[in-house]
Each structure stands twice: as structure tokens, then as C-alpha cells.
Design a protein around this motif. Structure first.
Motif, PDB file in Angstrom:
ATOM      1  N   LYS A 308       0.809  -1.218   0.000  1.00 39.48           N
ATOM      2  CA  LYS A 308       0.000   0.000   0.000  1.00 39.48           C
ATOM      3  C   LYS A 308       0.841   1.266   0.000  1.00 39.48           C
ATOM      4  CE  LYS A 308      -3.924  -1.990   2.478  1.00 39.48           C
ATOM      5  NZ  LYS A 308      -3.426  -3.137   3.273  1.00 39.48           N
ATOM      6  N   PRO A 311       0.627   4.547  -4.761  1.00 34.85           N
ATOM      7  CA  PRO A 311      -0.400   4.212  -5.747  1.00 34.85           C
ATOM      8  C   PRO A 311       0.229   3.713  -7.057  1.00 34.85           C
ATOM      9  CG  PRO A 311      -0.149   6.602  -5.549  1.00 34.85           C
ATOM     10  CD  PRO A 311       0.772   5.997  -4.552  1.00 34.85           C
ATOM     11  N   HIS A 398      -4.579   1.661  -4.673  1.00 35.58           N
ATOM     12  CA  HIS A 398      -4.191   2.434  -3.484  1.00 35.58           C
ATOM     13  C   HIS A 398      -4.278   3.918  -3.770  1.00 35.58           C
ATOM     14  CE1 HIS A 398      -3.149  -1.483  -2.205  1.00 35.58           C
ATOM     15  NE2 HIS A 398      -2.299  -1.621  -3.184  1.00 35.58           N
ATOM     16  N   TYR A 399      -5.463   4.326  -4.177  1.00 34.29           N
ATOM     17  CA  TYR A 399      -5.677   5.683  -4.691  1.00 34.29           C
ATOM     18  C   TYR A 399      -5.691   6.744  -3.602  1.00 34.29           C
ATOM     19  CZ  TYR A 399     -10.409   4.525  -3.156  1.00 34.29           C
ATOM     20  OH  TYR A 399     -11.479   4.135  -2.405  1.00 34.29           O
ATOM     21  N   GLU A 400      -5.661   6.312  -2.319  1.00 34.26           N
ATOM     22  CA  GLU A 400      -5.792   7.304  -1.240  1.00 34.26           C
ATOM     23  C   GLU A 400      -4.756   8.415  -1.377  1.00 34.26           C
ATOM     24  OE1 GLU A 400      -5.148   4.136  -0.779  1.00 34.26           O
ATOM     25  OE2 GLU A 400      -6.818   3.185   0.251  1.00 34.26           O
ATOM     26  N   GLN A 401      -3.500   8.045  -1.695  1.00 37.16           N
ATOM     27  CA  GLN A 401      -2.463   9.086  -1.755  1.00 37.16           C
ATOM     28  C   GLN A 401      -2.188   9.537  -3.190  1.00 37.16           C
ATOM     29  OE1 GLN A 401      -0.467   5.946  -1.321  1.00 37.16           O
ATOM     30  NE2 GLN A 401      -1.310   5.357   0.649  1.00 37.16           N
ATOM     31  N   LYS A 418     -15.362   2.629  -7.276  1.00 39.61           N
ATOM     32  CA  LYS A 418     -14.349   2.633  -6.216  1.00 39.61           C
ATOM     33  C   LYS A 418     -14.517   1.427  -5.313  1.00 39.61           C
ATOM     34  CE  LYS A 418     -13.273   7.323  -4.884  1.00 39.61           C
ATOM     35  NZ  LYS A 418     -13.700   8.458  -4.083  1.00 39.61           N
ATOM     36  N   ARG A 420     -12.235  -0.401  -1.779  1.00 43.28           N
ATOM     37  CA  ARG A 420     -11.365   0.147  -0.752  1.00 43.28           C
ATOM     38  C   ARG A 420      -9.947   0.381  -1.286  1.00 43.28           C
ATOM     39  NH1 ARG A 420     -11.789  -3.742   3.981  1.00 43.28           N
ATOM     40  NH2 ARG A 420     -13.023  -4.792   2.420  1.00 43.28           N
ATOM     41  N   THR A 421      -9.538  -0.455  -2.246  1.00 43.74           N
ATOM     42  CA  THR A 421      -8.157  -0.340  -2.729  1.00 43.74           C
ATOM     43  C   THR A 421      -8.048   0.243  -4.129  1.00 43.74           C
ATOM     44  OG1 THR A 421      -8.391  -2.601  -3.477  1.00 43.74           O
ATOM     45  CG2 THR A 421      -7.206  -2.258  -1.402  1.00 43.74           C
ATOM     46  N   THR A 422      -9.131   0.159  -4.906  1.00 45.08           N
ATOM     47  CA  THR A 422      -8.986   0.445  -6.334  1.00 45.08           C
ATOM     48  C   THR A 422     -10.017   1.453  -6.813  1.00 45.08           C
ATOM     49  OG1 THR A 422      -8.291  -1.851  -6.555  1.00 45.08           O
ATOM     50  CG2 THR A 422      -8.783  -0.685  -8.581  1.00 45.08           C
ATOM     51  N   LEU A 423      -9.527   2.434  -7.563  1.00 48.37           N
ATOM     52  CA  LEU A 423     -10.413   3.396  -8.218  1.00 48.37           C
ATOM     53  C   LEU A 423     -10.308   3.169  -9.718  1.00 48.37           C
ATOM     54  CD1 LEU A 423     -12.016   6.119  -8.485  1.00 48.37           C
ATOM     55  CD2 LEU A 423      -9.789   7.270  -8.390  1.00 48.37           C
TER      56      LEU A 423
END
Ligand code: ASP
Ligand code: MG
Length: 430
Positions: A308, A311, A398-401, A418, A420-423
Motif C-alpha cells: 500500500k 499508488p 491504493h488511490y488514497e495518496q 471505487k 477500498r483499494t482500487t479506483l
């Protein structure tokens, strides 16, 4: 035992072949080694084209291309073997004569069968050159034809591996050789072709484009290799395609699962079928640069601690986005879905993203000149279908960042999904 895979770019000319010898000599310890080698440079593309000329009766173009492929290989050999009487020249002459003889006949009906006969020449001649060169430079080795190691069904061009027959063939042929004590200073060295297989009857097959990675995994799995190294012209696994992105970062260590996900969404660095056999025997896979063999590159193993950390961006171009509506007043429910999936399965079209609402079902898939119109025609028998071509599918793990805004400059998002891990976003360039 280790397995090294050298792809097309790593054997594209004489200097590259010399570099392969250097890597084996300087960067490989005292363990027996299996070398899996692809066709040189862009040879597979050229032979694919040659095969089309052959099938469609364009004899002049075909022979021109034949001469070009042949002379490229002879030129490479000339830079590696100065003696004009070196046996390699006869060996290559024979391999090319076999191809010439074959394409002098008229083609049969089965394109995929002809394809495998023709295209396999690329790997055959490349391993002949590499094996002879290594031998000449003191790296004693033996060339084993992959056709007799990787046993497959007769699904030409996309052959399925028979794991039981392949395991038997690989063990019977390679283990005695790999275990023998050699009089040379270096451990036993096996060379074979990537991408090729053979049916139990002895017909040559291929495993699908870019299939050499998979060959390395098959052999590693059967022989319980300690590690597999894929040598590439990039520093390792990157978090985006450097042809599209300026600031790519190296993924130093990811888990098998993460690598499988990346391959599934379309990252092209490793052939998707490669990872599962390695995962099931916990064999680490390294992706390293043949320009800088001292650098560690990327490591794929069972450790997911760094998955993680950054991204990853995967772009798929030439996408079709279809919206499918029932013709009657029914909703998109199981019955309709079953029909839609049956059409996709019938035309062998892989769905890259899907989303449904009460009234419509949206699907994104790769554009294909032949398959797409046929699929749309069938879908339209039961549904109203609207579609757009020339869309792009962007996947961000891991699109959060991740810097999504930058990514979307000049692009309009048409559909977004979306987890939790993938956009994932289907976008259109403005
Ligand atoms: N030579 C084949 C190809 O270009 C297989 C490979 O390189 O993995 O697709
Ligand atoms: Mg290749």
C-alpha cells in the motif's frame, strides 16, 4: 536451482547477447541455472506479419520479410562468431531453411496452427545463437527444445499447459542434466525457448504473446526453483508505464496477490499467468534491469507489507463503453444479465469494468476490429445498446495518496467505480 528469463529486448543485438553472458558470469552464483530466452527484439511481430502474408497469398511481401528476418539474425551472428566456418551458420541456415520450405507450400485452413509453426522460428533461432555464444565464451550449456518440455493441448496460439505431462517431461529431461557434476568451473546451465510448447504428438504450439515469463514460471514450479529473475530494460516493476508517465517510482517489494491484481487490471510488465504457479510454491520473482544488474530491482514474494506504500496507475486505451438497456419494461436483473454475459462469453470479450443500474448495464472492454461489431450485433438482438469508442480506462490501486486531479486534466470522467483499494474511471480526452 534458479531460472532466468531474458526477453526480446535483452537479446535484441550482438551487444545484448554479450551482456547476457556477462550477467550469467558475474551475477549468478554457484547454483544450476535454467535460461529461458525469447525471440530477438521485434522478431515475433515480424513473423506474425510474415504469417499474415503467407495466409493471404502475398508471396513477394512474405519473402521480403523472410529475407529481412533471416539477415538480421545472420548479421547478429557475424558480430558474435568471427570464424566464417563456425557451426552456428549451418545451424541457422537449417532453421531458416525449414521455415522457407514450410512457407513455400500453400497454407492450410487453420491460421493458428500455421502461426505457431511460423512464429516459433523466432525463439528457435534466438536460443541457437545464445546457446552457441555462451558455449563459445566458456559457459558450457545444453539447449533443450521447449516443445518437448512444455506439453500443451492443441489449442494453437493460446495453448493450455498439461501440467502433469509437462512436469514429467521437465523432470525427466532436466533433472539429470542439472544434477550432474561438470568439469567446468560453473554450475550446469540449461537453455530453452520461452513462449513455445508442443502437443504430445509433437506439434509446436505457443502460449500467447509475451508468454515467455509463463514458461519461466512453469519450469520453476516443476523444479521447485529457489528464485526466478526476469531481466528487463526497465529498473523493475514501476508504478506506471514510463511511456505514459514521467515520474514513475519503483515498486521495491510487493506480494504475489498485489502483482496479480496489477496484471489483472492491465499492467503489462509480467505476463498474468506467471504469478500463480510461483505463488503456490512460494518461489520469489525478481524483476531486474539488464542494464544495471547490480541494482536489486523489484521483488515479488509473499510479503505484502509494502503493497500500500504507493499508488499504481494503469491505463488502457481504445476502450469501448457500452450501455445496454432492456427493450421491454424489465429491469436489469438476473435474466437479462445472464443473456448479456452469454453474448460476451460467446465472442470471447473480456469485461474490464461493469456497472448496473435499474435500467441499464454499462460495460467497458477493449476495442477489437472483428469481435466488437459482432458482439454489438448480438447484443442488439435483445437490447437497446448505445456505445462510445476511443474511451480510456484508468485504474488507480491504493488511490488514497494518489494525485487524481493531475491525472484528470483534459479528461472527462464518464463512469467511476471505487473499492477500498482500487479506483477505476472510464474517461474521455477533451
Ligand atoms: N516472443 C514472444 C512475444 O514477443 C514471447 C515473449 O517475448 O514473451 O510475444
Ligand atoms: Mg517479448
Amino acid at each position: 536451482m534458479h531460472v532466468f528469463k531474458f526477453g526480446g529486448a535483452s537479446v535484441k543485438d550482438a551487444a545484448s547477447v554479450k551482456n547476457v553472458a556477462r550477467i550469467i558470469r558475474e551475477h549468478h552464483g554457484n547454483t544450476p541455472l535454467v535460461l529461458v530466452v525469447s525471440a530477438m527484439g521485434k522478431t515475433t511481430n515480424a513473423l506474425e506479419q510474415l504469417c499474415s502474408h503467407f495466409m493471404e497469398g502475398r508471396r513477394d511481401e512474405m519473402l521480403q520479410l523472410f529475407e529481412r528476418v533471416k539477415s538480421t539474425h545472420i548479421e547478429i551472428a557475424k558480430s558474435l562468431f568471427e570464424e566464417q566456418t563456425d557451426p552456428i551458420y549451418n545451424v541457422l541456415e537449417q532453421s531458416f531453411y525449414q521455415l522457407y520450405y514450410y512457407i513455400s507450400e500453400s497454407p492450410g485452413q487453420n491460421y493458428n496452427y500455421e502461426y505457431d509453426r511460423i512464429v516459433s522460428t523466432g525463439e528457435i533461432v534466438s536460443t541457437q545463437i545464445v546457446s552457441a555464444y555462451l558455449q563459445k565464451s566458456g559457459l558450457v550449456n545444453r539447449l533443450f527444445p521447449a516443445r518437448k518440455l512444455v506439453i500443451t493441448d492443441a489449442h494453437f496460439r493460446d495453448a493450455r499447459v498439461d501440467w502433469i505431462l509437462s512436469a514429467r517431461a521437465i523432470q525427466e529431461q532436466l533433472i539429470p542434466y542439472l544434477q550432474q557434476k561438470q568439469d567446468t568451473e560453473h554450475p550446469p546451465l540449461v537453455i530453452t525457448q520461452g513462449f513455445l510448447g508442443g502437443t504430445p504428438q509433437g506439434f509446436t504450439t505457443t502460449l500467447g504473446r509475451e508468454g515467455s515469463d509463463f514458461t519461466a514460471a512453469i519450469i520453476a514450479y516443476v523444479l521447485q526453483a529457489r528464485e526466478v529473475v526476469i531481466w528487463k530494460d526497465v529498473p523493475g516493476l514501476l508504478n506506471a508505464d514510463p511511456k505514459i508517465f514521467d515520474n514513475t517510482l519503483l515498486l521495491e517489494n510487493i506480494s504475489y496477490q498485489e502483482a496479480i491484481e496489477l496484471a489483472y487490471y492491465g499492467a503489462t510488465v509480467i505476463h498474468p499467468k506467471t504469478l500463480k504457479p510461483l505463488l503456490s510454491k512460494n518461489i520469489p520473482l525478481k524483476v531486474k534491469s539488464f542494464f544495471s544488474p547490480d541494482k536489486p530491482g523489484s521483488l515479488i514474494n509473499d510479503i505484502g507489507a509494502m503493497d500500500k506504500h504507493m499508488p499504481s496507475y494503469i491505463f488502457k486505451f481504445k476502450q469501448v463503453l457500452a450501455s445496454i438497456f432492456p427493450k421491454d419494461f424489465s429491469f436489469i436483473a438476473e435474466q437479462n444479465m445472464a443473456r448479456i454475459f452469454a453474448d460476451f462469453a460467446k465472442h470471447n470479450v473480456k469485461i474490464n469494468l461493469m456497472q448496473n443500474s435499474a435500467l441499464s448495464f454499462s460495460v467497458c472492454f477493449d476495442m477489437d476490429r472483428v469481435k466488437t461489431p459482432a458482439l454489438l450485433r448480438d447484443l442488439k438482438k435483445n437490447f437497446n445498446v448505445k456505445h462510445n469508442t476511443d474511451m480510456e480506462l484508468i485504474t488507480v490501486r491504493h488511490y488514497e495518496q494518489a494525485g487524481i486531479e493531475d491525472l484528470l486534466k483534459g479528461r472527462e470522467v464518464v463512469l467511476e467505480q471505487k473499492s477500498r483499494t482500487t479506483l477505476q474511471m472510464v474517461v474521455r480526452s477533451e
